[in-house]
Design an enzyme around this catalytic site. Structure first.
Site, PDB file in Angstrom:
ATOM      1  N   HIS A  46       0.803  -1.221   0.000  1.00 23.60           N
ATOM      2  CA  HIS A  46       0.000   0.000   0.000  1.00 23.60           C
ATOM      3  C   HIS A  46       0.838   1.274   0.000  1.00 23.60           C
ATOM      4  CE1 HIS A  46      -3.772  -2.072   0.206  1.00 23.60           C
ATOM      5  NE2 HIS A  46      -3.432  -2.715   1.318  1.00 23.60           N
ATOM      6  N   ASP A  85      16.817 -10.752  -2.152  1.00 18.78           N
ATOM      7  CA  ASP A  85      18.079 -10.552  -2.849  1.00 18.78           C
ATOM      8  C   ASP A  85      18.538  -9.096  -2.781  1.00 18.78           C
ATOM      9  OD1 ASP A  85      18.113 -13.217  -3.530  1.00 18.78           O
ATOM     10  OD2 ASP A  85      17.447 -12.916  -5.595  1.00 18.78           O
ATOM     11  N   GLU A 147      -5.694 -11.564   8.040  1.00 19.30           N
ATOM     12  CA  GLU A 147      -6.610 -10.439   7.831  1.00 19.30           C
ATOM     13  C   GLU A 147      -7.865 -10.836   7.068  1.00 19.30           C
ATOM     14  OE1 GLU A 147      -4.219  -7.503   5.858  1.00 19.30           O
ATOM     15  OE2 GLU A 147      -3.227  -8.986   4.589  1.00 19.30           O
ATOM     16  N   ASP A 173      -8.052  -4.576   7.125  1.00 15.99           N
ATOM     17  CA  ASP A 173      -8.584  -5.672   6.321  1.00 15.99           C
ATOM     18  C   ASP A 173      -9.271  -6.707   7.199  1.00 15.99           C
ATOM     19  OD1 ASP A 173      -8.151  -5.115   3.574  1.00 15.99           O
ATOM     20  OD2 ASP A 173      -6.014  -5.403   3.859  1.00 15.99           O
TER      21      ASP A 173
END
Length: 263
Positions: A46, A85, A147, A173
């Protein structure tokens, strides 16, 4: 390999204070990293951040002792591996609703034979050390977000997944999934009970219980409730709150509006 100091804090019974980044800026990242957070999460779900902007943000955090974490947009192996990575020392993964979700997530964070992570640590070796491969499975942390209603229904089985270090609650959520309005500090009894239940069961399984909070006071309350990892809002909310307070002080009025930006 560079030590993940979050594990040492947890072993000592100390809570993790986790910063949160939504603004794609290496400078604001560096500022946040110098404020004393135990870890700082780069939010690619988000937050206004993508893989290209996440890399310099991880580099900025390297100027501090703060542990770099990332929240991925989704439970997608290539994105998870790319962030690891790039130097993330832990991944927060949204929408873990089933045992398979949790197992696949953990597998993406672990090298064979424990998982399916492809070898190519690139910048992770610069940050973690030349012996990164030998210690990565030990140091990298995994947090699955509960959630959804399905996540609640499958909570016990999810918590039993080997290699899952903790649960991180997305309160908005979760509230939506339970038929309530999104709110970082919900007063809906159903949501309140669900959050307490997740925390209790996570700790019973020896997993970290984490949660996003609306601010420092709310985070302190969560620590008293037993949460071991708390996020006192993101940097956008902190910036907004500080700016409103400064303007209000000059005008001699009380600050107005909410800037929780709860996730």
């Amino acid at each position: 390999m560079r030590e993940n100091t979050l594990r040492k804090k947890l072993a000592a019974g100390q809570p993790i204070i986790n910063g949160w980044l939504a603004i794609p800026s290496s400078y604001s990242t560096e500022v946040m990293g110098h404020q004393g957070f135990d870890s700082v999460t780069v939010d690619l779900q988000h937050g206004m951040i993508n893989l290209d902007t996440a890399l310099p943000m991880f580099q900025a955090l390297s100027t501090t002792s703060t542990i770099p974490l990332a929240r991925v947009p989704w439970n997608e192996p290539s994105q998870i591996m790319k962030l690891l990575d790039s130097g993330a020392y832990g991944i927060i993964c949204p929408m873990i609703s089933t045992v398979d979700d949790a197992a696949n997530f953990v597998s993406s964070c672990r090298y064979p034979p424990r998982g399916q992570r492809s070898f190519g640590p690139a910048r992770a070796m610069l940050y973690g050390g030349a012996d990164y491969y030998s210690g990565a499975d030990r140091e990298i942390m995994t947090f699955g977000m509960i959630e959804t209603q399905a996540g609640l229904d499958n909570l016990e089985k999810i918590l039993a997944i080997e290699g899952l270090d903790g649960i991180y609650i997305g309160p908005n959520d979760l509230a939506l999934a339970l038929g309530s309005q999104p709110k970082s500090e919900s007063d809906d009894p159903v949501v309140v009970q669900a959050i307490a239940h997740i925390c209790e069961r996570a700790k019973a399984h020896g997993k970290v219980a984490g949660i996003f909070c609306s601010g420092g006071e709310a985070a302190a309350r969560r620590v008293k409730e037993g949460f071991q990892m708390v996020t006192p809002g993101n940097e956008a909310a902190l910036l907004s709150t500080a700016a409103k307070a400064a303007i209000a002080a000059i005008r001699g009025v009380a600050p107005t509006g909410s800037s929780s930006n709860g996730y």
